[in-house]
Design an enzyme around this catalytic site. Sequence first.
Site, PDB file in Angstrom:
ATOM      1  N   LYS A  67      34.893  60.383  29.337  1.00 42.39           N
ATOM      2  CA  LYS A  67      34.325  59.060  29.100  1.00 42.39           C
ATOM      3  C   LYS A  67      34.444  58.596  27.655  1.00 42.39           C
ATOM      4  O   LYS A  67      34.383  57.397  27.372  1.00 42.39           O
ATOM      5  CB  LYS A  67      32.866  59.033  29.565  1.00 42.39           C
ATOM      6  CG  LYS A  67      32.734  59.084  31.079  1.00 42.39           C
ATOM      7  CD  LYS A  67      31.300  58.999  31.519  1.00 42.39           C
ATOM      8  CE  LYS A  67      31.174  59.099  33.038  1.00 42.39           C
ATOM      9  NZ  LYS A  67      31.642  57.896  33.728  1.00 42.39           N
ATOM     10  N   SER A 318      37.139  66.778  34.649  1.00 41.81           N
ATOM     11  CA  SER A 318      36.652  65.571  33.964  1.00 41.81           C
ATOM     12  C   SER A 318      35.498  65.787  33.010  1.00 41.81           C
ATOM     13  O   SER A 318      35.241  64.928  32.159  1.00 41.81           O
ATOM     14  CB  SER A 318      36.267  64.514  35.008  1.00 41.81           C
ATOM     15  OG  SER A 318      35.280  65.018  35.880  1.00 41.81           O
TER      16      SER A 318
END
Length: 342
Positions: A67, A318
């Site tokens: 992110k 991720s």
Amino acid sequence: MSDERDRDVSLSEIEAARARIQGIVHRTPLLSSVTAAEWVRTATGTRLADDRLYMKAEHLQKTGSFKARGMTNRIATLDPIDAARGAITLSAGNAGQAYAWAGRTAGVPVTVVMPAAAVRSKVDACLGYGARVVLHGAHVGETFAEMERIRDAEGLVLVHPFDDPAVIAGHGSIGLELLEDLPDVDLVVVGIGGGGLISGVAAALKSVRPSVRVYGVEPERSNAVSLALERHEVVRIQPDSVADGLNAPFAGIWTMAMCERLLDGIVLLDDGTILAGMRFAVERLKQVLEPAGATALAAVLAGRIPIRQGERVAVVLSGGNVEVGRLGDLLHAAGTLPGAGA
């Protein structure tokens, strides 16, 4: 709906985002595992190209997740007036950490509104990066309503955790790096929360190499994107998965349109299997992932992704923001993968 289907993030926007965030975020390594490929062959009878499964290590990114890419790009493209007033976002943890870090780096004040039961280590990370943190709500829907109230009362600008073209473009830089390191990749598997990551990655991949297939993986109890695609509208849910980083309360308008156009499929995965992927990463890869970060890996190891013989396959790891005090319990709750005898 026709206008929504026209929503897209172009290759030029992704390239511009990559240039904008270069030198601020990491260019993460591409890992590979022979053992993972062996487990896939045991589970499915399918042999991977190079006898390896490739893994994009975004858990080694700034703030511990992918992110940082999209949030850095979003903060960097704020109108100066909005930047001076301050930004506000909603997050279970990773988006908040990334916005807090990006805001501190750029000198933009950030407020992060999180569920009352948010993972404490993620709350502490947001505070450590200098954000104001508001804990509110028994579920993400209540948290979102509180975020909207504070935004309106204080005149802050919403920086969305996933449904924003600048965020999506920043995440798309992962796809560009992946193609540079593995130019003949055939199949890429990505976890899905609100859909920002997979939208950006798929847009980059398919713009450069249209033959690439892209599959998404959602938790069974956090399936906002697949529900949106099934019903052709945004559906609000109360997500309840151990993969808290994927617990989006709804798909976005941008991500719904892009996923509908770009994805080759979405599979749903139970929490036990997600945790089995996390355990595999710790035991066999020596990599610590959070449940959300292990979801794509788990789906491949469990034989849930339709892989063809000899394909070159990559998954996106991720995130790695797991609370250390919960690590033992999470690993203990893991299910068994079909290839465990490999």
